[in-house]
Design an enzyme around this catalytic site. Structure first.
Site, PDB file in Angstrom:
ATOM      1  N   CYS A  51       0.670  -1.349  -0.105  1.00 23.18           N
ATOM      2  CA  CYS A  51      -0.061  -0.032  -0.132  1.00 23.18           C
ATOM      3  C   CYS A  51       0.815   1.324   0.005  1.00 23.18           C
ATOM      4  O   CYS A  51       0.557   2.167  -0.628  1.00 23.18           O
ATOM      5  CB  CYS A  51      -0.904  -0.198   1.126  1.00 23.18           C
ATOM      6  N   THR A  52       1.855   1.390   0.510  1.00 22.99           N
ATOM      7  CA  THR A  52       2.990   2.317   0.773  1.00 22.99           C
ATOM      8  C   THR A  52       3.582   2.651  -0.689  1.00 22.99           C
ATOM      9  O   THR A  52       3.757   3.737  -1.035  1.00 22.99           O
ATOM     10  CB  THR A  52       4.089   2.171   1.866  1.00 22.99           C
TER      11      THR A  52
END
Length: 154
Positions: free
Chosen positions: A45-46
């Site tokens: 997600c990062t």
């Protein structure tokens, strides 16, 4: 319900980490990208959020805002933004209403354990509010570039 290219994008109104709200009606007449991701500050997600943030100017030149959605709180989003210097708008969907409407909330399996969670998915919506392209079960490497390339054809 799995949304696909050609489907009308569901309406939404969601709070954002900058203290505002964003809605389908506010974006009417303009194309946009909405991407759903499982959780703030996790590896994939990062990388995805940083990728969209780094490409935000290219999307802006095309007149296309990018909105990231997860069920994390606005406070979590604010920390996520600050920690990774994110530029992309982050919307909070704690009740998963938007995720369900877009067909990205459902059963997942990890190491044989079943649980409910957010599918990593991205939707490119045209100026008429129709999904131009949908990416389901997204793999992060090369994804932002694929979305940007598709956006150029709008």
């Amino acid at each position: 319900m799995a949304l696909a290219a050609g489907d009308k994008a569901p309406t939404f109104k969601i709070k954002t980490d900058d203290g505002g709200t964003i809605s389908a009606s506010a974006l009417k007449g303009s194309p946009y990208v909405v991407y759903f991701y499982p959780k703030d500050d996790t590896s994939g997600c990062t990388k995805e959020a940083i990728g969209f943030s780094e490409s935000l100017k290219a999307f802006a030149r095309l007149g296309i805002p990018v909105i990231g959605i997860s069920k994390d709180s606005l406070e979590s989003h604010a920390k996520f933004r600050k920690k990774h210097k994110l530029k992309v708008t982050l919307g909070s969907d704690p009740e998963t209403e938007m995720a369900k409407a877009w067909g990205v909330w459902g059963e997942k399996t990890l190491y044989g354990r079943k649980y409910m969670g957010m599918e990593r998915a991205t939707f490119l919506v045209d100026a008429k509010g129709v999904i131009a392209q949908a990416w389901r079960k997204v793999k992060v490497p090369g994804h932002v570039e694929a979305v940007l390339e598709a956006a150029k054809s709008l």
